[in-house]
Design a protein around this motif. Structure first.
Motif, PDB file in Angstrom:
ATOM      1  N   ALA A 120       6.752  13.581   5.497  1.00 10.69           N
ATOM      2  CA  ALA A 120       7.262  14.724   6.263  1.00 10.69           C
ATOM      3  C   ALA A 120       7.647  15.857   5.314  1.00 10.69           C
ATOM      4  N   LEU A 121       8.243  15.498   4.169  1.00  8.93           N
ATOM      5  CA  LEU A 121       8.630  16.530   3.199  1.00  8.93           C
ATOM      6  C   LEU A 121       7.400  17.155   2.553  1.00  8.93           C
ATOM      7  N   ASP A 181       7.108  18.550  11.507  1.00 10.45           N
ATOM      8  CA  ASP A 181       8.327  18.807  12.283  1.00 10.45           C
ATOM      9  C   ASP A 181       8.895  17.450  12.736  1.00 10.45           C
ATOM     10  N   ALA A 182      10.089  17.490  13.362  1.00 11.80           N
ATOM     11  CA  ALA A 182      10.785  16.241  13.707  1.00 11.80           C
ATOM     12  C   ALA A 182       9.922  15.348  14.596  1.00 11.80           C
ATOM     13  N   ARG A 231       6.873  10.390  15.296  1.00 10.35           N
ATOM     14  CA  ARG A 231       5.660   9.699  15.763  1.00 10.35           C
ATOM     15  C   ARG A 231       5.131   8.760  14.682  1.00 10.35           C
ATOM     16  N   ARG A 232       5.244   9.194  13.436  1.00  8.98           N
ATOM     17  CA  ARG A 232       4.752   8.356  12.342  1.00  8.98           C
ATOM     18  C   ARG A 232       5.720   7.242  11.971  1.00  8.98           C
ATOM     19  N   VAL A 233       7.005   7.450  12.262  1.00  8.95           N
ATOM     20  CA  VAL A 233       7.974   6.372  11.997  1.00  8.95           C
ATOM     21  C   VAL A 233       7.607   5.149  12.844  1.00  8.95           C
ATOM     22  N   PHE A 234       7.195   5.416  14.111  1.00 12.58           N
ATOM     23  CA  PHE A 234       6.781   4.300  14.975  1.00 12.58           C
ATOM     24  C   PHE A 234       5.276   4.099  14.837  1.00 12.58           C
TER      25      PHE A 234
END
Ligand code: SF4
Ligand code: SF4
Length: 495
Positions: free
Chosen positions: A323-324, A329-330, A335-338
């Motif tokens: 993400a960094l 965006d959040a 979405r990628r965390v899950f």
């Protein structure tokens, strides 16, 4: 002519200063911090400690709700009683713990370490007491460097007395999971504790006192193996506490009214608050470090600074490496965390939990062990009557007493003799019975069919042929049809 032997060059080892074999600890004086993550941490501290300290005092069916009775080899957990034969549930618990660790670490790093690990929890509690008695960071630093005085002695003594009381209470509670806590309390007050009870209360108490009062972050840094292998569970989509270097640098102090861009500065005012609140004493601005337990204190500390400066919060925040790097965006980040990996962990976890709950709900409270008595071989009890001796162990894992009928099938005329029926077994009790099975090998009996069950061709020809015959014990509760067991065994007809 040169008669001298040529000079040998003696290699000179460079002098290497290896330094000390270990790093001398610099005492850390974490500063008090308030904020969203601190609230979460305290909520979890209250929850976990309410369960830990409160659970042994709860009663269930007239006994302690949670009691690991090692002497009787029975574990009571609310309405359930686990026996050594239920070791499978311990294995499932360990698998669930490992899977949960994989899942939570893959989602958001060291959540366990930062919010629920006993080392973090007790360190936080002990630090809170320290702050209340000695004051916040600067007051504690001043007190430590001050020469010993009556006031310092009293303040330090008070702190250690409070720590010691909590540590002893923790040791007492821990032992109260293995021996009824109310009786333990009476024995403790009347100085009648057994040697092992006293040893474990003191051992666990001193471990709490030492780990939470003195060792603190050193346990996480040098003793806990989890800190070392956590990185293998991280990937680029794992949420970790990160300093936003792009936004923060170049760091530097400035008056609040000044626009940092006018001075070529980033948002970090280099106040060091994030370092001062860190319980492990690291600077998160140097990147992810294995010492970071993921407690979020630096986020709260920095957010307070950002608020005061009028900058947006989140200079230090939970974010992912991708993400960094890619500026998600959040929504894109979450979405990628899950991702498939975390979803697979979650599915496996839910499946095992579901199957375990169902298995516990359908758990048969009756267990039966049948052992053929090898000391007493098959014999002819009377003309035409063959007898085998067995030892049958009935385990009533329920919390109500039950009466059982024992029968056997698999051979014509097979009957249980030598015991009085029904057999009563007390609540959560075991009963060992020596009983006999008899068959009558007369012509009438041969004509009678076996009660039920498989019969081999040999049995069909001659149900009493010499050798081993498969039979089955049936143990049935007389007041509940669902509580029954069929246990395979054998019956020997001598030659
Ligand atoms: S760096 Fe931040 S999250 Fe990590 S241990 Fe220190 S305060 Fe906690
Ligand atoms: S608390 Fe925030 S502003 Fe202060 S030094 Fe740390 S990152 Fe910079």
């Amino acid at each position: 002519m040169n008669t001298h032997a040529p000079y040998r060059t003696i290699p000179i080892e460079p002098v290497v200063d290896e330094g000390a074999l270990f790093e001398i600890r610099k005492k850390i004086y974490p500063r008090a911090v308030h904020g969203w993550f601190a609230k979460w941490r305290w909520a979890l501290i209250f929850l976990t400690q309410a369960i830990f300290y409160g659970m042994p005092w709860l009663s269930w069916n007239g006994r302690q709700a949670v009691l690991f009775d090692l002497a009787a080899r029975k574990f009571y957990v609310l309405g359930m009683v686990f026996w050594p034969q239920d070791v499978i549930y311990l294995s499932i618990l360990l698998i669930l713990s490992a899977l949960s660790l994989f899942l939570f670490t893959a989602v958001a790093g060291r959540l366990w370490c930062g919010y629920a690990c006993p080392q973090t929890v007790y360190t936080e509690v002990f630090s809170w007491i320290e702050r209340k008695i000695e004051g916040d960071r600067l007051a504690r630093i001043r007190l430590d460097v001050a020469p010993m005085s009556l006031e310092k002695f009293v303040v330090k003594g008070l702190k250690h007395a409070a720590w010691f009381t909590i540590a002893l209470w923790t040791g007492f509670t821990f032992v109260g999971y293995f021996t009824p806590i109310r009786e333990l309390g009476v024995r403790a007050i009347t100085w009648q504790l057994g040697p092992w009870e006293a040893f474990w209360i003191l051992f666990y108490g001193f471990a709490t006192y030492g780990n939470a009062g003195f060792m603190r972050e050193q346990v996480c840094k040098y003793m806990c193996p989890y800190a070392r292998f956590q990185s293998v569970m991280f990937d680029k989509d794992t949420l970790v506490i990160t300093y936003d270097r792009e936004r923060g640098e170049p760091r530097g102090s400035r008056p609040k009214a000044v626009n940092p861009r006018d001075r070529g500065l980033g948002d970090c005012i280099d106040c060091n608050i994030c370092v001062q609140v860190c319980p492990t004493g690291i600077d998160i601005r140097n990147g992810l470090q294995y010492e970071c337990i993921g407690c979020g204190a630096c986020i709260d500390g920095c957010n307070q600074v950002m608020d005061k400066m009028g900058y947006p919060s989140g200079l230090i925040r939970y974010t992912t490496e991708d993400a960094l790097a890619r500026g998600y965006d959040a929504k894109a980040m979450w979405r990628r965390v899950f991702r498939p990996r975390t979803l697979m962990y979650a599915m496996a976890l839910l499946t095992i939990v579901g199957v375990t709950v169902q298995s516990l709900a359908m758990k048969n409270p009756l267990k039966v062990d049948v052992i053929r008595d090898r000391g007493a071989l098959a014999r002819e009890a009377a003309p035409g009557v063959i007898e085998n001796v067995y030892r049958v162990q009935l385990m009533n894992t329920d919390e109500i007493p039950r009466d059982f009928l024992i029968s056997a099938k698999g051979m014509p005329s097979l009957q249980v003799v030598g015991i009085e029926q029904p057999v009563a077994v007390g609540a959560a009790q075991t009963r060992l019975l020596a009983l006999r099975l008899q068959v009558t090998t007369d012509a009438d009996a041969k004509a009678r069919p076996a009660a039920a069950g498989e019969r081999s061709d040999r049995d069909a020809e001659d149900p009493f042929s010499a050798g081993t015959h498969n039979i089955e014990f049936i143990v049935q509760s007389i007041d509940d049809n669902q509580v029954a067991r069929h246990e395979k065994s054998s019956f020997i007809i001598p030659r």
